[in-house]
Design a protein around this motif. Structure first.
Motif, PDB file in Angstrom:
ATOM      1  N   LYS A 112      -0.996 -76.975  34.536  1.00  0.00           N
ATOM      2  CA  LYS A 112      -1.305 -75.759  35.289  1.00  0.00           C
ATOM      3  C   LYS A 112      -2.810 -75.559  35.421  1.00  0.00           C
ATOM      4  O   LYS A 112      -3.292 -75.086  36.450  1.00  0.00           O
ATOM      5  CB  LYS A 112      -0.661 -74.545  34.628  1.00  0.00           C
ATOM      6  N   THR A 113      -3.564 -75.923  34.393  1.00  0.00           N
ATOM      7  CA  THR A 113      -5.013 -75.799  34.451  1.00  0.00           C
ATOM      8  C   THR A 113      -5.604 -76.748  35.485  1.00  0.00           C
ATOM      9  O   THR A 113      -6.454 -76.353  36.289  1.00  0.00           O
ATOM     10  CB  THR A 113      -5.626 -76.095  33.068  1.00  0.00           C
ATOM     11  N   HIS A 115      -4.045 -78.070  38.021  1.00  0.00           N
ATOM     12  CA  HIS A 115      -3.575 -77.669  39.348  1.00  0.00           C
ATOM     13  C   HIS A 115      -4.377 -76.478  39.876  1.00  0.00           C
ATOM     14  O   HIS A 115      -4.735 -76.441  41.047  1.00  0.00           O
ATOM     15  CB  HIS A 115      -2.088 -77.323  39.312  1.00  0.00           C
ATOM     16  N   SER A 116      -4.690 -75.518  39.006  1.00  0.00           N
ATOM     17  CA  SER A 116      -5.456 -74.361  39.468  1.00  0.00           C
ATOM     18  C   SER A 116      -6.896 -74.745  39.802  1.00  0.00           C
ATOM     19  O   SER A 116      -7.510 -74.171  40.694  1.00  0.00           O
ATOM     20  CB  SER A 116      -5.434 -73.248  38.421  1.00  0.00           C
ATOM     21  N   LYS A 117      -7.465 -75.718  39.103  1.00  0.00           N
ATOM     22  CA  LYS A 117      -8.823 -76.177  39.409  1.00  0.00           C
ATOM     23  C   LYS A 117      -8.867 -76.860  40.773  1.00  0.00           C
ATOM     24  O   LYS A 117      -9.819 -76.725  41.516  1.00  0.00           O
ATOM     25  CB  LYS A 117      -9.322 -77.157  38.333  1.00  0.00           C
ATOM     26  N   ARG A 118      -7.810 -77.589  41.114  1.00  0.00           N
ATOM     27  CA  ARG A 118      -7.758 -78.233  42.424  1.00  0.00           C
ATOM     28  C   ARG A 118      -7.668 -77.201  43.532  1.00  0.00           C
ATOM     29  O   ARG A 118      -8.249 -77.363  44.597  1.00  0.00           O
ATOM     30  CB  ARG A 118      -6.561 -79.170  42.510  1.00  0.00           C
ATOM     31  N   LEU A 119      -6.940 -76.139  43.299  1.00  0.00           N
ATOM     32  CA  LEU A 119      -6.810 -75.100  44.306  1.00  0.00           C
ATOM     33  C   LEU A 119      -8.123 -74.365  44.531  1.00  0.00           C
ATOM     34  O   LEU A 119      -8.431 -73.937  45.639  1.00  0.00           O
ATOM     35  CB  LEU A 119      -5.713 -74.097  43.921  1.00  0.00           C
ATOM     36  N   GLU A 120      -8.924 -74.212  43.457  1.00  0.00           N
ATOM     37  CA  GLU A 120     -10.212 -73.540  43.584  1.00  0.00           C
ATOM     38  C   GLU A 120     -11.215 -74.349  44.385  1.00  0.00           C
ATOM     39  O   GLU A 120     -12.107 -73.806  45.021  1.00  0.00           O
ATOM     40  CB  GLU A 120     -10.781 -73.249  42.198  1.00  0.00           C
TER      41      GLU A 120
END
Length: 125
Positions: A112-113, A115-120
């Motif tokens: 999840k970490t 994945h969220s960094k890629r979205l940012e």
């Protein structure tokens, strides 16, 4: 629900078959990797990994105790200050549950970490 059973089944197989050859920390790394690739929510990963790891350790402790009929568990329970040697089985199961649960949770949260960094990093228009 399918991811829970997938994590549960594969974790149990990993711990049962590879647990004889690998130390517990190597099993934790494998379970974290499994949870990373399977995904799901955090509770599913924690419970699936924990129930499988703790359950397999309980089964293995019972099998070893019944097959060998050794006095070592009684002596270890006395060293730990436990009045009943069967409490040692409970302690082993709880320890296995926590090791499996937290290792699966670690893999899930790591995914999840990332994945969220890629979205940012995506540009916003």
């Amino acid at each position: 629900m399918a991811k829970f059973f997938l994590i549960l089944l594969i974790t149990a197989l990993i711990v049962y078959f590879l647990g004889q050859f690998l130390p517990f920390w190597a099993l934790m790394i494998l379970i974290a990797g499994l949870s990373f690739f399977v995904g799901g929510n955090s509770g599913t990963s924690f419970l699936g990994g924990g129930i499988a790891f703790g359950g397999v350790w309980l089964v293995m402790v019972l099998m070893i105790s019944i097959q060998t009929n050794s006095g070592l568990p009684d002596k270890m329970a006395a060293l730990m200050g436990l009045t009943n040697p069967q409490l040692l089985w409970l302690v082993t199961t709880i320890l296995g549950f926590l090791l499996g649960g937290f290792s699966a949770l670690t893999g899930n949260l790591f995914k999840k970490t990332i994945h969220s960094k890629r979205l940012e990093k995506r540009p916003r228009y």
